[in-house]
Design a protein around this motif. Sequence first.
Motif, short mmCIF file in Angstrom:
data_model
loop_
_atom_site.label_atom_id
_atom_site.label_comp_id
_atom_site.label_asym_id
_atom_site.label_seq_id
_atom_site.Cartn_x
_atom_site.Cartn_y
_atom_site.Cartn_z
N HIS A 14 0.97 -1.33 0.05
CA HIS A 14 0.03 -0.15 0.14
C HIS A 14 0.91 1.28 0.04
CE1 HIS A 14 -3.43 2.52 0.84
NE2 HIS A 14 -2.85 2.77 1.99
N ASP A 15 1.79 1.24 0.96
CA ASP A 15 2.93 2.42 1.01
C ASP A 15 3.61 2.74 -0.31
OD1 ASP A 15 1.73 2.80 3.24
OD2 ASP A 15 3.54 1.81 4.75
N ILE A 16 4.24 1.62 -0.97
CA ILE A 16 5.05 1.66 -2.15
C ILE A 16 4.08 2.19 -3.39
CG2 ILE A 16 4.80 -0.56 -3.13
CD1 ILE A 16 8.08 1.62 -3.10
N ASP A 17 2.87 1.87 -3.24
CA ASP A 17 1.90 2.52 -4.50
C ASP A 17 1.58 3.89 -3.87
OD1 ASP A 17 1.53 0.16 -5.51
OD2 ASP A 17 -0.59 -0.07 -4.72
N GLY A 18 1.59 4.24 -2.98
CA GLY A 18 1.54 5.73 -2.41
C GLY A 18 2.85 6.40 -2.88
N PHE A 19 3.94 5.89 -2.54
CA PHE A 19 4.92 6.70 -2.96
C PHE A 19 5.18 6.80 -4.45
CE2 PHE A 19 9.58 6.41 -4.45
CZ PHE A 19 9.76 7.51 -3.84
N ILE A 20 5.03 5.76 -5.25
CA ILE A 20 5.21 6.00 -6.72
C ILE A 20 4.11 6.77 -7.23
CG2 ILE A 20 5.05 4.57 -8.88
CD1 ILE A 20 7.59 3.97 -7.22
N GLY A 21 3.03 6.81 -6.68
CA GLY A 21 1.92 7.65 -7.18
C GLY A 21 2.24 9.31 -6.70
N ALA A 22 2.87 9.59 -5.67
CA ALA A 22 3.21 10.82 -5.28
C ALA A 22 4.46 11.18 -6.16
CB ALA A 22 3.86 10.97 -3.82
N LYS A 23 5.14 10.49 -6.54
CA LYS A 23 6.37 10.76 -7.41
C LYS A 23 6.10 11.10 -8.67
CE LYS A 23 10.52 8.72 -9.18
NZ LYS A 23 10.19 8.29 -10.51
N ARG A 24 4.85 10.37 -9.25
CA ARG A 24 4.40 10.69 -10.54
C ARG A 24 3.70 11.95 -10.69
NH1 ARG A 24 2.87 4.69 -12.15
NH2 ARG A 24 4.95 3.79 -12.62
N LEU A 25 3.01 12.16 -9.34
CA LEU A 25 2.24 13.51 -9.38
C LEU A 25 3.35 14.67 -9.27
CD1 LEU A 25 -0.20 15.08 -9.05
CD2 LEU A 25 -0.06 14.79 -6.57
N TRP A 26 4.40 14.48 -8.58
CA TRP A 26 5.45 15.30 -8.50
C TRP A 26 6.02 15.82 -9.92
CZ3 TRP A 26 10.74 15.29 -9.96
CH2 TRP A 26 11.55 16.35 -9.21
N GLU A 27 6.21 14.56 -10.59
CA GLU A 27 6.82 15.03 -11.90
C GLU A 27 5.91 15.34 -12.82
OE1 GLU A 27 10.02 10.87 -12.16
OE2 GLU A 27 7.57 10.51 -12.36
N TRP A 28 4.52 15.22 -12.75
CA TRP A 28 3.59 15.92 -13.48
C TRP A 28 3.52 17.43 -13.19
CZ3 TRP A 28 -1.03 18.57 -12.35
CH2 TRP A 28 -1.63 19.20 -13.51
N CYS A 29 3.53 17.82 -11.90
CA CYS A 29 3.74 19.22 -11.63
C CYS A 29 4.91 20.04 -11.84
CB CYS A 29 3.57 19.20 -9.82
SG CYS A 29 2.15 18.61 -9.33
N ASN A 30 6.01 19.00 -12.18
CA ASN A 30 7.33 19.82 -12.66
C ASN A 30 7.65 19.63 -14.01
OD1 ASN A 30 8.41 21.06 -9.82
ND2 ASN A 30 7.52 18.93 -9.17
#
Length: 216
Positions: free
Chosen positions: A180-196
Amino acid sequence: MAAQQTLDNAASWGTATHQAVEKFLTGEEYEVDPIIIPSIQAFKKWKKEYKAKILDVQNDVERKVYDLEDRYAGTLDALVEIKGVLGVLDIKTGSGIWDEYSLQLAAYMGAYNKSVPSKRMAKTRWILRLDQFEECKFCGAKKRVKGGKILIRGGKTSCYHKFSPARGEFEFKELKDFNHDIDGFIGAKRLWEWCNKSHLKQIENYPKTKIIQSLL
Ligand SMILES: [Zn+2]
């Protein structure tokens, strides 16, 4: 005193504590800054109580990990074995154990496990929070001087506090549900990449994973 000045903010306090813990884990001689001694004593108490072992002193402390597939890297504090279970240990020196830590430790564990054979894989994640405070012997208020600021919590505001010498304590927590947590991390990283994305686009060799490619 110069040594004390370097501990004037929360970040350098954390760094000093990490450094001392790492030296202690690898068995190196090290002179601990007197101000953090209570925290280091708490660490030693934890190590003894949980019989935490470092299996490979050379490689298991301050270990750099990277995940080529999901494209990230970091340095984990230590891999330790407790009651036959190998896990990722992260030391914290703040005032609490926050939810976001599960994302960080999932990232470490995910990257580490991809780099080792299955018998060396970590099975779990632990947070060890090292804290130290002075306690008022009249009202029980706790005074923390970490990071240059004086913080008094609890007790009575009307009390004419009389504080004990600083003493250390530890809080030890296992984090469950890696998937569950690694999914959250990868999701957050992708969102960060999208924002930047506009910045990332300028990095010619920024690794383009599928998701990034579809966005840029
Ligand atoms: Zn008091």
